[in-house]
Write a protein that holds these residues in place. Structure first.
Motif, PDB file in Angstrom:
ATOM      1  N   PHE A 101       0.824  -1.203   0.000  1.00  0.00           N
ATOM      2  CA  PHE A 101       0.000   0.000   0.000  1.00  0.00           C
ATOM      3  C   PHE A 101       0.862   1.258   0.000  1.00  0.00           C
ATOM      4  O   PHE A 101       0.645   2.194  -0.779  1.00  0.00           O
ATOM      5  N   ILE A 102       1.870   1.303   0.886  1.00  0.00           N
ATOM      6  CA  ILE A 102       2.748   2.471   0.979  1.00  0.00           C
ATOM      7  C   ILE A 102       3.500   2.668  -0.331  1.00  0.00           C
ATOM      8  O   ILE A 102       3.627   3.787  -0.839  1.00  0.00           O
ATOM      9  N   GLY A 103       4.013   1.553  -0.889  1.00  0.00           N
ATOM     10  CA  GLY A 103       4.777   1.659  -2.128  1.00  0.00           C
ATOM     11  C   GLY A 103       3.968   2.251  -3.261  1.00  0.00           C
ATOM     12  O   GLY A 103       4.405   3.198  -3.926  1.00  0.00           O
ATOM     13  N   PHE A 104       2.782   1.712  -3.479  1.00  0.00           N
ATOM     14  CA  PHE A 104       1.986   2.190  -4.608  1.00  0.00           C
ATOM     15  C   PHE A 104       1.343   3.545  -4.322  1.00  0.00           C
ATOM     16  O   PHE A 104       1.091   4.314  -5.252  1.00  0.00           O
ATOM     17  N   ALA A 105       1.073   3.831  -3.057  1.00  0.00           N
ATOM     18  CA  ALA A 105       0.589   5.178  -2.730  1.00  0.00           C
ATOM     19  C   ALA A 105       1.664   6.207  -3.038  1.00  0.00           C
ATOM     20  O   ALA A 105       1.390   7.289  -3.583  1.00  0.00           O
ATOM     21  N   GLY A 106       2.914   5.890  -2.682  1.00  0.00           N
ATOM     22  CA  GLY A 106       4.017   6.793  -2.998  1.00  0.00           C
ATOM     23  C   GLY A 106       4.170   6.998  -4.491  1.00  0.00           C
ATOM     24  O   GLY A 106       4.414   8.118  -4.962  1.00  0.00           O
ATOM     25  N   LEU A 107       4.011   5.911  -5.258  1.00  0.00           N
ATOM     26  CA  LEU A 107       4.113   6.038  -6.717  1.00  0.00           C
ATOM     27  C   LEU A 107       2.957   6.877  -7.271  1.00  0.00           C
ATOM     28  O   LEU A 107       3.153   7.669  -8.207  1.00  0.00           O
ATOM     29  N   ALA A 108       1.772   6.701  -6.719  1.00  0.00           N
ATOM     30  CA  ALA A 108       0.631   7.489  -7.173  1.00  0.00           C
ATOM     31  C   ALA A 108       0.867   8.973  -6.917  1.00  0.00           C
ATOM     32  O   ALA A 108       0.555   9.820  -7.771  1.00  0.00           O
ATOM     33  N   VAL A 109       1.407   9.301  -5.734  1.00  0.00           N
ATOM     34  CA  VAL A 109       1.699  10.700  -5.416  1.00  0.00           C
ATOM     35  C   VAL A 109       2.769  11.243  -6.366  1.00  0.00           C
ATOM     36  O   VAL A 109       2.671  12.366  -6.859  1.00  0.00           O
ATOM     37  N   PHE A 110       3.777  10.420  -6.631  1.00  0.00           N
ATOM     38  CA  PHE A 110       4.848  10.845  -7.543  1.00  0.00           C
ATOM     39  C   PHE A 110       4.300  11.133  -8.932  1.00  0.00           C
ATOM     40  O   PHE A 110       4.615  12.160  -9.548  1.00  0.00           O
ATOM     41  N   VAL A 111       3.470  10.220  -9.431  1.00  0.00           N
ATOM     42  CA  VAL A 111       2.906  10.411 -10.770  1.00  0.00           C
ATOM     43  C   VAL A 111       1.966  11.615 -10.783  1.00  0.00           C
ATOM     44  O   VAL A 111       1.926  12.372 -11.749  1.00  0.00           O
ATOM     45  N   ALA A 112       1.198  11.799  -9.692  1.00  0.00           N
ATOM     46  CA  ALA A 112       0.313  12.960  -9.619  1.00  0.00           C
ATOM     47  C   ALA A 112       1.116  14.257  -9.619  1.00  0.00           C
ATOM     48  O   ALA A 112       0.697  15.255 -10.224  1.00  0.00           O
TER      49      ALA A 112
END
Length: 883
Positions: A761-772
């Motif tokens: 969850f943390i990993g993909f949330a971080g990636l989502a924030v990065f892409v956003a």
């Protein structure tokens, strides 16, 4: 004659269809004639009839003579190569922009591919069994006074053979008993003697391998498990005991007495199976099997059935609803209880079964669905970013478009050019993503314990899906920019910087991205908070410095085992490094199978409670608080007929307070009466995901029922402590292996799946924030390009860099604020639903909201300010010179 009305245009879709199929050298003439005819017909017949005529003319001209006379194949190849070359040059000319665009796509695609592998792994459980769609596990719901009290994965031993006899829909069955663990040793005749504790052992009926289809290395499937005291072992077990796998005919001793002949060697059971056992023993070797088959109160067996083809599970479940009513009518009526059998597909056990006494911890369908949605959203965000960044850079490419149009390029050719660029970006991103996935799969397995099968990427159906994803990505990310860029006017485009573009869609996309990012960050904070809450909440006992030793299982006789258990407990207690020793048949963190019905003078209806056999020092050893009465005392001989309750059991049996329970008698069915001598405080015998269960404690001080010894040890020098324990154990139990572990670490293993989910969850949330943030960067880039002349004029007139930055940043503050307003209630609702699955849960407080807002605000504004500073610190002369 009236003049034509040029204010009304023909249908756009028809005009665009004409532009699509008509050859470039014929388009101007044909389109001009059709438009002229449309305007005259509109004056004479009205717009509706003129539009119909126009559509008919467009369709009428759709013929080979209207198509280009060129060699389309040759021209297409030449143009495609030209488009690739231009795309490559554009990439080299704008490395920073291209790298950011490519990074967003790579991150999005890599995330999507990793989650796809995880989903394929989770949904692939038990699919390898032959004819799996016809195979089901029989499970049971338990009711007391009309209230559902338990959903059990285990049933009665007689269920399988009885269903086979009573229902023609049942073709075959398999019965499994999980109580086959023990000490297994070799005879030492042909190989060195090996002695190991084996926990992953079952008894199974003879058609076990025919039903489940586990792969055999050696042995005849028709003969496996047919005879008493026959066994099939995994290849890893064969290597442990014999150093080779061709061991058919070898002998393994169980508990030092029972000799099992190895009739087969199987490959280690696949990791994507809901069961994972190393040794399978013939069910006919099980003690008291005939008694178990006739006993419809002994529900400690797993039962599987194979239904005839075409049998519907829902219809068969209807038949099973009253099946036990015929078997146990008198018991149900006497005790006010009821049990209901039903079947669940074997292929659904891993993701959709959450019963008590499962073979092993299962997965979660909701987690899989959630990660699937996250994967789709991250990929969509990545494509949105491509759109944002492409259109944000449109001003820079306006002059290129204008020159191409002057030189004869049509809108269609320009669209092909920009779609080719989008395809090239997506293709490169796919190749890089596949490489990253292959690189990170072993890292993820090692760090998070999540096993992914990268070989699935070579499966034809997945390759086809990836090809579809590539094409879809090209059109989704490239179609809108292609239409925007190809519609620039020639004169205004050549001038450059004067192209006006709507930003409303872009703002909506970025707002949507940040709504998702904020929701995910809020979710991460709640998941972390809940996991911390579960680990730090007082358990009602002290697990620190608790060393657990697996109890001895092998002795010359039962009395010998009891005597030596008493000796080892006393000698362990005498070790200077050991401060306390206790014994029990179950330890905190392990699921308890011992469930019994009780009554008291306050509760005539039976109440189900778990049982534990413990020594007198058990409560002091774990520092469990005594609420009323006293503990067991080995000096009092009558304590063998007494019990201690926890608070939940005391309340369940009708006692208004712990003090009231003292001296009362409780009844265990009709078999025995026990006097209550004490009530202890409730403690968490299982994880905080589960409610505290009622427990009735029985006294067993000499260790005849003790599966575990619990030692409180000093932490001064564990090597010295363990050396002393090993010497003592070898002296008292040379025929039993020494296995030990620390209780706090064992208890925390219950949270392993939550920790894995948290990591993912943390990993993909971080990636989502990065892409956003890349999307936000694209919007800032666009605004900076659009307003660079305004920025230049303001700087010449004396505006400071800070003033210019604030001017550019304030509009994004509005987008972030809108995102927060949308995301916070959504996140609150979703995480409240997630927390509802925990019996003990943290609160969603204002501090979590505040921290989430602070994190996303810092990230977002840092992105805005960095790009705004770049624009504000540029030379204003360069911005004004372009006009």
């Amino acid at each position: 004659m009236d003049k034509p009305d040029f204010s009304q245009n023909p249908p756009k879709w028809a005009n665009r269809f004409l532009e699509f199929y008509c050859a470039d050298e014929l388009l101007d003439e044909i389109q001009g004639d059709l438009l002229e005819a449309f305007f005259h017909r509109q004056t004479e017949f009205g717009r509706f009839r003129a539009s119909l005529w126009f559509v008919w003319d467009v369709i009428r001209f759709f013929r080979p003579s209207s198509f280009s006379k060129r060699n389309w194949k040759l021209n297409a190849n030449v143009m495609f190569k030209n488009h690739l070359l231009i795309s490559y040059r554009s990439f080299l000319r704008q490395k920073v922009y291209a790298s950011i665009n490519l990074t967003g796509l790579v991150v999005g695609l890599s995330s999507c591919l990793l989650i796809i592998l995880y989903i394929f792994n989770e949904t692939g459980y038990d699919r390898f069994h032959p004819e799996v769609d016809q195979k089901y596990r029989v499970v049971m719901d338990m009711y007391s006074q009309g209230t559902l009290t338990n959903k059990s994965a285990t049933v009665f031993a007689g269920v399988g053979p009885s269903l086979l006899t009573d229902y023609p829909e049942v073709e075959s069955y398999v019965t499994i008993s999980p109580f086959a663990s023990g000490v297994f040793t070799t005879t030492g005749l042909s190989t060195p003697r090996v002695m190991l504790n084996q926990d992953r052992v079952i008894y199974a009926s003879r058609n076990f391998f025919d039903y489940f289809g586990f792969e055999l290395l050696y042995g005849n499937k028709e003969e496996l498990l047919n005879q008493p005291f026959s066994a099939v072992i995994a290849e890893s077990v064969a290597m442990q005991y014999f150093g080779r796998t061709d061991v058919v005919g070898e002998i393994l001793k169980r508990q030092g007495q029972e000799e099992f002949s190895v009739m087969g060697v199987m490959k280690d059971m696949p990791s994507n199976s809901h069961m994972n056992y190393d040794i399978v023993l013939s069910l006919s070797s099980f003690d008291d099997l005939s008694e178990a088959l006739a006993d419809w109160s002994w529900s400690d067996f797993y039962s599987y059935v194979r239904l005839t083809e075409g049998t519907e599970a829902e219809v068969f479940n209807k038949k099973l609803e009253s099946y036990l009513d015929r078997k146990k009518a008198a018991v149900f009526e006497q005790y006010g209880v009821r049990q209901n059998l039903w079947i669940q597909p074997v292929r659904d056990i891993h993701l959709y079964s959450d019963l008590t006494w499962e073979m092993q911890a299962n997965g979660s369908a909701s987690d899989v669905y959630f990660l699937g949605v996250v994967a789709a959203l991250i990929l969509i965000i990545a494509w949105m970013n491509f759109v944002n960044l492409s259109t944000a850079r449109a001003v820079r490419r306006a002059r290129e478009v204008g020159v191409r149009k002057v030189l004869g390029s049509s809108k269609r050719q320009l669209r092909y050019q920009f779609l080719t660029e989008a395809f090239l970006y997506n293709l490169v991103a796919f190749v890089l993503s596949l490489g990253l996935v292959l690189l990170f799969v072993p890292i993820i397995h090692q760090s998070a314990g999540i096993k992914l099968n990268s070989g699935l990427l070579l499966e034809p159906y997945l390759l086809m899906s990836l090809a579809v994803l590539l094409v879809a990505g090209t059109f989704i990310s490239g179609l809108y920019p292609a239409f925007v860029l190809s519609h620039f006017g020639v004169l205004r485009a050549i001038k450059g910087g004067a192209v006006s573009m709507r930003s409303r869609l872009r703002e909506v996309l970025v707002t949507f991205q940040f709504v998702l990012a904020i929701t995910l960050i809020f979710g991460v904070l709640i998941v972390l908070k809940q996991l911390t809450f579960m680990k730090e909440r007082p358990l009602g006992m002290n697990l620190e410095q608790s060393l657990v030793i697996n109890g001895a299982r092998v002795g010359e006789s039962f009395d010998d085992l009891v005597n030596r258990s008493g000796v080892v407990i006393n000698e362990l207690a005498a070790l200077p490094e050991v401060t306390s020793v206790a014994a029990a048949n179950m330890i905190p963190g392990r699921e308890n199978f011992n469930l019994t019905s009780y009554t008291s003078r306050f509760t005539t209806n039976p109440k189900s409670s778990y049982n534990l056999m413990v020594s007198a020092s058990y409560f002091q050893n774990l520092e469990i608080e005594l609420k009323a009465g006293r503990h067991f005392d080995p000096a009092i001989k009558t304590d063998g007929k007494t019990v201690v309750l926890n608070e939940s059991a005391s309340s369940l049996l009708g006692f208004s307070s712990p003090e009231e329970a003292i001296g009362e008698v409780i009844n265990r069915g009709k078999r025995s009466e026990r006097r209550v001598i004490g009530v202890v405080r409730d403690f968490h015998h299982r994880s905080l995901k589960e409610a505290i269960n009622p427990i009735v404690f029985y006294f067993d001080d000499v260790g005849d029922e003790s599966a575990y010894y619990l030692l409180k040890v000093r932490a001064n020098d564990m090597d010295v402590t363990m050396a002393g324990i090993e010497v003592l154990w070898e002296d008292v139990f040379p025929d039993n292996p020494l296995d030990y572990f620390f209780l706090d670490e064992f208890f925390d293993q219950q949270y392993k799946s939550d920790e894995q989910f948290n990591s993912v969850f943390i990993g993909f949330a971080g990636l989502a924030v990065f892409v956003a943030c890349l999307g936000l960067f694209g919007l800032v880039s666009y605004t900076s390009e659009q307003n660079k002349k305004q920025i230049g004029i303001r700087k010449i007139l004396g505006a400071s860099v800070v003033r210019v930055v604030m001017l550019l940043a304030k509009s994004y503050g509005k987008l972030i604020l809108i995102s927060l307003v949308i995301a916070l209630p959504v996140g609150y609702y979703l995480m409240k639903e997630w927390l509802s699955g925990f019996a003990y849960r943290t609160n969603i407080g204002f501090d979590t909201f505040a921290l989430g807002v602070l994190i996303i605000s810092l990230i977002a504004f840092a992105t805005v300010i960095v790009k705004s500073l770049q624009a504000a610190m540029g030379n204003p002369i360069n911005a004004l010179r372009e006009e």
